[in-house]
Structures are given as structure tokens and as C-alpha cells.
Scaffold this active site. Structure first.
Site, PDB file in Angstrom:
ATOM      1  N   SER A 149       0.836  -1.193   0.000  1.00 22.25           N
ATOM      2  CA  SER A 149       0.000   0.000   0.000  1.00 22.25           C
ATOM      3  C   SER A 149       0.884   1.262   0.000  1.00 22.25           C
ATOM      4  CB  SER A 149      -0.972  -0.048   1.186  1.00 22.25           C
ATOM      5  OG  SER A 149      -2.013   0.882   1.027  1.00 22.25           O
ATOM      6  N   ASP A 226      -9.969  -5.759  -3.198  1.00 21.43           N
ATOM      7  CA  ASP A 226      -9.369  -4.707  -2.370  1.00 21.43           C
ATOM      8  C   ASP A 226     -10.273  -3.478  -2.400  1.00 21.43           C
ATOM      9  OD1 ASP A 226      -7.774  -2.530  -1.452  1.00 21.43           O
ATOM     10  OD2 ASP A 226      -5.959  -3.589  -2.051  1.00 21.43           O
ATOM     11  N   HIS A 259      -7.236  -6.195   1.015  1.00 23.29           N
ATOM     12  CA  HIS A 259      -6.065  -5.342   1.312  1.00 23.29           C
ATOM     13  C   HIS A 259      -5.326  -5.797   2.578  1.00 23.29           C
ATOM     14  CE1 HIS A 259      -4.098  -1.556   0.193  1.00 23.29           C
ATOM     15  NE2 HIS A 259      -4.063  -1.188   1.457  1.00 23.29           N
TER      16      HIS A 259
END
EC number: 3.1.2.12
Lengths: 282, 282
Positions: A149, A226, A259
Site C-alpha cells: 500500500s 481490495d 487489502h
């Protein structure tokens, strides 16, 4: 550079430790974790640096990603730094999850008050590699660089700008075009102000368009479920730039994954093997 | 029995979920996690129940032990319940880490006020197996039972008293003789009062001496650098009782490992393979 071991736990026959040190770059005490596989006590081994995402410290990936089994199998040293300076108390520094503490965005801030300490780009690209080289049994001055991320953003941008130090780069769910998403726009405005030339230096898609290259293939894993995919991550923007510039890249869209660290843990073995192969070829 | 899925994350191609339900036994809402490997969607598979230690919920082992990779490889369903009732607010229930919430000790309390809700023995040995059998693709009414520390105590005692339901038992760093250590003495006094006949029913070493048996070998892993080894855990007491009674047992003293999830993660693959073998032989 003095570093102090705070904890150490035996894990998969190797050592999982946490160190603290006074950073010259960020002017505060920083912590990072290091996994040393058993073989490294007798043979120097490659090191991989893992950059974490928003809200994380070194601890999240160290306890949740399950990388130690693979690192022991492959003989890799894994270093996990923190995501921002700590111990400073600027106005609003701790008020939001996506700016300030826990959200350093791996850049050198130019705006006050952040510019005094928020220098994670220099910390990751210069100070941390020096510390690793001088304190742990690493085989070369080359490192693998990966992240998740915001940390994927860090891995891509720092890797593309420093291919001699980081010839092997991979990412999970990276922010690939921070200039074009809310997380990045908020962070860049706060840390860098309105100078968009400065923004481009910390935007993987812009860096690729402007001629930066990685000497190895870049590996990216992205979950199709995600929640941040469409608004924040946008891997297609980076994929398109890489293809236009002839950068070898593999973007794996992983069906149904989200995620979380459950996603990372499912594929981190692939990433460590990827880095081990790339670093062996150096 | 209605159960409600609260979260679900794809992990190693399988599903890692968390469920809540209103427990008839503990008279409160309980949570547990379930990992379902991919193969179980088409072929019923064995289930293993993992009991956690002091202070934990279902979450610690689910995020930190890295069992999903092995469960996917072996095709095992892994169920991780909580360590006590929740949502009650008895005097001093939340004041100490080793008694009250987070420290149910897998027994049926006889002392007020605990006896109204603290019935983790019945919850683990009756209600939870029923829920699993009715809601998930499990192959048999037999389960593997394992646990860590206080949860290792739970696995040994519940397994020894219910060999038909739990024919396969293993533990990490278990409290094997709670009547003879401070953690157990505090908990038993509070939950069971001074009736030492009642204590014996929840003490693995006493159960073994009194004729309880497990139909399979019992596997125990114990770190030699575990800070609780000498005062609280004392695996030799159980080993001696097993040898006197002819119970097959393997106690592996693991050099340099401590009481943490880094230890559990290093060997949980061995335990899942152990249970898979035992349950396949049923």
C-alpha cells in the site's frame, strides 16, 4: 551508529529481533525489526527491506505476514522499518490515519513543521541500508525492496530512483500514482506543498514516464476485492507507463483477495523467492 | 443455533472468517474464527479446534500463527474460539490478566457469580462441536484439539475426558498441572472454591493418574527458554504420569524457543500434520 536490541525471539530456527537507534536523518528514535535466518550466522546472506502501509509500525508485518518460514528456507535477512518518525508532537500530527505519524509516505518533506523530521526517503534509501550493512551479516550492498500500500509506493519510488542500491523491487497493493488519488494528494500537499515538480519525484507512475527504470522485472500483486483498488491504488496507471517505457513488469490481479495481511501472507513467499532470484543474478 | 458471519478474508485460496452467536451454555454472545480450505467446498474435511491462552481472543492465533498455509496444504478446517465469556461485568472480572475475562480456564465454574456464565468446558466440549458439525463441511464428529498455555491445559483436560469426540490432542507450552502452579491455583480457587475433588477434574496430570487416556499419542512442544516453564508449566509432571499409565506421549523440548506466537508459528505445521494423521486413522 549505535543500535540497541530491544527484543529477540527464536522463530523457525532463526532470530526475530527488534532494534532501536537514534536516527541522524529523522532526528528521533526509530525502531525496526530484523529476521536473521540460521544460515546467516555462518554465511553472509541477501537482505530484503519491507515497507509497511498506513497506520503500521514494524510490528504488524513482523507478527502477521508469516515471512519467517520462507526467509529461513531461502536464507534471507528481512528488515522491517517503521512508517514515520515518532516522538514528535506537531499540531494535528496524530489526528488522522493517513497523514502525520504512521503515514510518512517515504518522502523528504519540504513544508514546515514536517521538514524537520519527516525525511523517510533519506532514512530508507541511505541511513537504513548503512545500518544494515554495518550491523548484520548481509552479502552485498544491494537490497531487495518491497512494500504494501503506502509501503508499495515507497518501494516503487525509492527503488526506481536508486536502482544501484535496490536492483529488485516488488509490491503488494501499491499506491502507484499518489498525485492522482486522495491519499497521495493529501499527503503531498501537506508534506510538499503545491510544487508539482516535487510531487513527481515521489510518484512511481511519473518517475516511470520520466525515464526511471528498474534493472529487474517489477512484481506487483493486487487483490481484486481490495476496497481501495479503484479510488486509491489504480495499478493500471503504472502498468501503462511501464509498457510505454519498456519496463519489465508482472502485475498479478489476485481474484477475491483484499487489502489485508491475509492477502500478503498468501503471496509473500513468492515475493521473497522473486527477490532472492534477482539478487543472486546481480 | 444461529451463527452470524462478521468478517471474511480470502487467505491461501481458502476462507478465513469470524462468526458470532448467542451461546446457550455461556449465556452471552461468543465469537470464533474458522478457516475453510479450498477443497472443503467440494469434499468434507476434518476440523481442528485451537484453544488460546491467557488474555487472548480468537484473533491472536488467527492473525499470528500462520496456520492457514498448512491448513490449505493439508485440507484442514481450523476453529479458534474465545478464551472466556464476554459482556458480563462481574466485580473484578476485568482487573487481572489471569482470572476473569480472557482467562476462563476451560472449566465449568461452581462458584458465584462465575457459575452463571463461565462454563467454557461445556462450551468447548459440547456446544462448539455441535455448531461446527451443523454449519461447516466437516467430515466426522471427531475433532482434533490443540491449544497454547492455558489453552494447552484446555486441550489436554477436555481431550482426556472426551476421547470419543477428541481422539487427537496436542499442545504448545501447556499448563499440565494447574493444581500445582500459581495460575491454576488462583483460577481454581476462584472458579471452583476449595473442593479439590473438583480441581482434579480439570487437571491433566490428575486426570492421567486417575485413568483417563487419549487413544492417540499426545504431542507437546515446549520451548526451553519459556519464561513460564519452571513456575507455571512443569511438563515433566504430566510426562511422568503418562509414563506410569502407559499413555503414548511425545514431549519435544525445543531449544531456545520462548512462550510467544513466534514459537507456535515455527511448529504449528507439525501439529496440524499430527492431527491430520490421527484423524485419518479414526
Amino acid at each position: 551508529m549505535q543500535i540497541t536490541k530491544k527484543t529477540e525471539n527464536k522463530c523457525f530456527a532463526g532470530s526475530q529481533a527488534v532494534y532501536q537507534h537514534n536516527s541522524i536523518v529523522t532526528r528521533c528514535e526509530m525502531a525496526f525489526s530484523v529476521y536473521i535466518p540460521q544460515i546467516a550466522w555462518t554465511h553472509k546472506r541477501p537482505a530484503i527491506i519491507y515497507l509497511s502501509g498506513l497506520t503500521c509500525t514494524h510490528e504488524n508485518v513482523t507478527t502477521k505476514a508469516g515471512f519467517q518460514r520462507y526467509a529461513q528456507e531461502l536464507g534471507l535477512i528481512i528488515v522491517c522499518p517503521d512508517t514515520s518518525p515518532r516522538g514528535t508532537n506537531f499540531p494535528e500530527e496524530h489526528d488522522s490515519y493517513d497523514f502525520g505519524s504512521g503515514a510518512g509516505f517515504y518522502l523528504n518533506a519540504t513544508q514546515k513543521p514536517w521538514s524537520a523530521n519527516y525525511r523517510m526517503y533519506d532514512y530508507i534509501s541511505k541511513e537504513l541500508p548503512d545500518i544494515i550493512s554495518h550491523n548484520f551479516p548481509v552479502v552485498t550492498p544491494h537490497f531487495g525492496l518491497m512494500g504494501h500500500s503506502m509501503g508499495g509506493h515507497g518501494a516503487l519510488t525509492i527503488g526506481l530512483r536508486n536502482p544501484d542500491i535496490f536492483p529488485s523491487v516488488s509490491a503488494f497493493s501499491p499506491i502507484v500514482a499518489p498525485s492522482q488519488c486522495p491519499w497521495g494528494q493529501k499527503a503531498f500537499t501537506g508534506y510538499l506543498g503545491d510544487d508539482h515538480n516535487e510531487w513527481q519525484r515521489y510518484d512511481a507512475t511519473e518517475l516511470m514516464k520520466n525515464g526511471c527504470k528498474s534493472p529487474s522485472k517489477i512484481l506487483i500483486d493486487q487483490g481484486t476485492s481490495d476496497e481501495f483498488l479503484e479510488e486509491q491504488l489504480k495499478p493500471d496507471l503504472f502498468l501503462k507507463a511501464c509498457r510505454e517505457k519498456g519496463q519489465d513488469i508482472e502485475l498479478r490481479m489476485q481474484e477475491g483477495y483484499d487489502h489485508s495481511y491475509y492477502f500478503i501472507s498468501s503471496f509473500i513467499g513468492d515475493h521473497l523467492l522473486f527477490h532472492e532470484d534477482n539478487l543472486a543474478a546481480q
